[in-house]
Write an enzyme that holds these catalytic residues in place. Structure first.
Site, PDB file in Angstrom:
ATOM      1  N   LYS A  52     -13.664 -18.081  19.061  1.00  0.00           N
ATOM      2  CA  LYS A  52     -12.304 -17.735  19.488  1.00  0.00           C
ATOM      3  C   LYS A  52     -11.931 -16.494  20.343  1.00  0.00           C
ATOM      4  O   LYS A  52     -12.005 -15.386  19.837  1.00  0.00           O
ATOM      5  CB  LYS A  52     -11.551 -17.482  18.025  1.00  0.00           C
ATOM      6  CG  LYS A  52     -10.092 -17.770  17.941  1.00  0.00           C
ATOM      7  CD  LYS A  52      -9.282 -17.222  19.059  1.00  0.00           C
ATOM      8  CE  LYS A  52      -8.946 -15.745  18.737  1.00  0.00           C
ATOM      9  NZ  LYS A  52      -7.978 -15.018  19.634  1.00  0.00           N
ATOM     10  N   GLU A  61      -6.883 -14.645  23.553  1.00  0.00           N
ATOM     11  CA  GLU A  61      -5.754 -15.339  24.202  1.00  0.00           C
ATOM     12  C   GLU A  61      -5.176 -14.763  25.396  1.00  0.00           C
ATOM     13  O   GLU A  61      -4.481 -15.543  26.199  1.00  0.00           O
ATOM     14  CB  GLU A  61      -4.607 -15.753  23.165  1.00  0.00           C
ATOM     15  CG  GLU A  61      -3.670 -14.461  22.916  1.00  0.00           C
ATOM     16  CD  GLU A  61      -4.395 -13.551  21.832  1.00  0.00           C
ATOM     17  OE1 GLU A  61      -3.635 -12.656  21.315  1.00  0.00           O
ATOM     18  OE2 GLU A  61      -5.453 -13.936  21.406  1.00  0.00           O
ATOM     19  N   SER A  70      -9.773  -3.880  17.467  1.00  0.00           N
ATOM     20  CA  SER A  70      -9.412  -2.695  16.884  1.00  0.00           C
ATOM     21  C   SER A  70      -9.944  -2.382  15.595  1.00  0.00           C
ATOM     22  O   SER A  70     -10.511  -3.301  14.778  1.00  0.00           O
ATOM     23  CB  SER A  70      -7.924  -2.673  16.657  1.00  0.00           C
ATOM     24  OG  SER A  70      -7.494  -3.381  15.486  1.00  0.00           O
ATOM     25  N   CYS A  86     -14.624   0.151  24.788  1.00  0.00           N
ATOM     26  CA  CYS A  86     -15.120   0.843  23.727  1.00  0.00           C
ATOM     27  C   CYS A  86     -15.815   2.114  23.975  1.00  0.00           C
ATOM     28  O   CYS A  86     -16.106   2.950  23.040  1.00  0.00           O
ATOM     29  CB  CYS A  86     -15.340   0.123  22.557  1.00  0.00           C
ATOM     30  SG  CYS A  86     -16.999  -0.738  22.813  1.00  0.00           S
ATOM     31  N   GLU A 136      -7.520   5.950  19.194  1.00  0.00           N
ATOM     32  CA  GLU A 136      -7.952   5.203  20.304  1.00  0.00           C
ATOM     33  C   GLU A 136      -6.707   4.691  21.321  1.00  0.00           C
ATOM     34  O   GLU A 136      -5.788   4.104  20.833  1.00  0.00           O
ATOM     35  CB  GLU A 136      -8.755   3.946  19.880  1.00  0.00           C
ATOM     36  CG  GLU A 136      -9.204   3.145  21.258  1.00  0.00           C
ATOM     37  CD  GLU A 136      -9.923   2.168  20.727  1.00  0.00           C
ATOM     38  OE1 GLU A 136     -11.008   1.916  21.536  1.00  0.00           O
ATOM     39  OE2 GLU A 136      -9.570   1.251  19.922  1.00  0.00           O
TER      40      GLU A 136
END
Length: 486
Positions: A178, A181, A231, A286, A387
């Site tokens: 997945k 998107e 996240s 990251c 972040e």
């Protein structure tokens, strides 16, 4: 049905592009121009069921395929990715926004994982010991587990899926991917190349969508394990939800990476490394540097070096020559980054360079945030603690390395950290005490190669086994112990 340059509203199931019967379409746009590039389905549980069923049906034959034959698929895929490297980089720049040198590097890092996974005949080897007791032998073998779900983010849409599914598949499992998107089109091309390399139908499947799709994958009883990157808030939910269902989980979360600069470091080298770390990929990674700690007399030189370097960066569309930094991924993310900058000002951090009003001639619909620099940032401020995932640097002072390490210890994240120094003693002290998983010594982006593990500590990672390297092999296989007497 195949993908093209404009994208395709379909999932990839059992070797075919399949248009779901229900659900909407999710438009994909060029973040620099606002142009619609294509669309993918917003898949529901029925679509997930179909993809998992295809993966489950393909598993027995794929598991019985000799590991050397599985590995040859990845040798062929590696050659195809090399052949299409430039095209993939251009496609990726168009849908993500990064400049082409950055996307070319991302594709290269993905290829290195495919190359490493091709070594599975050696990586999966077990151990044998005769006579553990009189006439009794013991051996271990690694066996695949079945269907794995791989859920990946937008920031490295080619590379991050390749941290996971090549290892899972080379080890004999099947996968439902997945992807994000927001920019999945380039990896759809990678999936087509995998089929061209000889990957059988159903071994790798792709289902597009958002939260409902992710939850359906995590909850599905035929999914044995979940690999996730996103996240920290969502990573923790994925870890808990999948773990409660008895699945294996590796959930990689967010970061707030510190870069500590000592007075003996080379100021020019440090400035180049810090600017590249903070502003590369518009800060959407990251491993990006975020908080720069100048120790003692190091503060003023690094402050000036960062401001000089940041002011010289060219912001623009990543497909154009000479562009150093592209847009952020979406209007919503631009608003999020700008909200952090607003909050930093309200909290008393001093704004030295403001990227909120960045405009790029010819691209009025682009999601532009320019290089932004704060100083007097403290660990209590959200701008110094949370972040941002954008091109924002926070500068702060520390009187000693000890004080800088104490500052680092207050961070809830533990993904990466770097020190810049000529002192071996200081570097060892930092390495010994940082408590961070990926450590750079005079390195701005501490990104491990494919044969080393990738993953953080604290709130940056949930699980035991990380991405890439030996951890990937251990995660996607179970070690069986056989004790025998004849």
């Amino acid at each position: 049905m195949a993908t093209d340059a404009h994208g395709l509203s379909a999932n990839y199931v059992a070797g075919q592009w399949v248009v779901p019967e229900t659900g909407g379409r999710l438009a994909i746009e060029d973040p620099a121009t606002g142009e619609t590039l294509g669309a993918v389905p917003d898949s529901g549980r029925t679509d997930v069921d179909r993809a998992v069923a295809a993966a489950r049906a393909a598993f027995p034959d794929w598991r019985r395929t000799p590991v050397a034959e599985r590995a040859r698929v990845f040798f062929r895929l590696k050659a195809l990715l090399d052949e299409h490297h430039d095209d993939l980089a251009v496609r990726l720049s168009r849908e993500h926004g990064k400049n082409v040198p950055e996307t070319w590097g991302e594709v290269q890092r993905g290829i290195e994982n495919v190359e490493h996974a091709a070594g599975m005949p050696t990586l999966m080897m077990g151990d044998t010991l005769e006579d553990i007791a009189r006439g009794v032998d013991c051996e271990t073998v690694r066996q695949p587990l079945g269907v794995f779900a791989v859920i990946t983010p937008y920031n490295f849409p080619v590379m991050i899926p390749l941290w996971f599914w090549p290892y899972a598949v080379a080890a004999g499992n099947t996968v439902v991917l997945k992807p994000s998107e927001q920019d999945p089109l380039t990896h759809q091309r990678v999936v087509e190349l995998a089929a061209q390399a000889g990957l059988p139908p159903g071994v790798l499947n792709v289902v597009h969508g958002r939260r409902e799709t992710v939850e359906a994958l995590i909850d599905h009883p035929d999914v044995s394990g979940v690999s996730f990157v996103g996240s920290s808030r969502v990573a923790r939910i994925v870890y808990q939800r999948a773990g409660m269902a008895g699945k294996r989980v590796q959930a990689l979360g967010g970061a707030k990476n510190h870069m500590i600069v000592l007075p003996d470091a080379d100021p020019a080298m440090v400035a180049d490394a810090v600017v590249a770390s903070v502003f590369g990929s518009a800060g959407q990674r990251c491993l990006a540097g975020s908080v720069v700690v100048g120790v003692g007399d190091a503060y003023e030189p690094i402050r000036e070096g960062i401001l000089d370097g940041a002011s010289s960066l060219k912001v623009g569309r990543g497909l154009e020559e000479g562009v150093d930094m592209g847009p952020v991924i979406s209007g919503a993310h631009k608003d999020r980054v700008n909200a952090f900058i607003d909050e930093g000002e309200r909290d008393g951090a001093r704004l030295l360079m403001d990227g909120r009003r960045m405009e790029v001639p010819g691209y009025p619909r682009g999601h532009w945030v320019g290089p932004t620099v704060f100083e007097e940032v403290t660990p209590e401020m959200p701008i110094g603690r949370e972040e941002v995932f954008g091109p924002v640097a926070g500068l702060t002072r520390a009187p000693t390395l000890e004080a800088a390490l104490e500052m680092l210890a207050k961070s809830p994240y533990g993904n990466a950290a770097s020190i810049f120094t000529r002192s071996g003693r200081a570097a060892r002290e930092f390495r010994y005490r940082a408590g961070i998983s990926m450590i750079g010594v005079n390195i701005g982006v501490a990104a491990p190669m494919a044969f080393f593990p990738f993953g953080g500590a604290r709130n940056s990672f949930y699980g035991d086994l990380k991405a890439q390297g030996r951890d990937a092999v251990s995660f996607f296989t179970d070690q069986r112990v056989v004790i025998s007497r004849w």
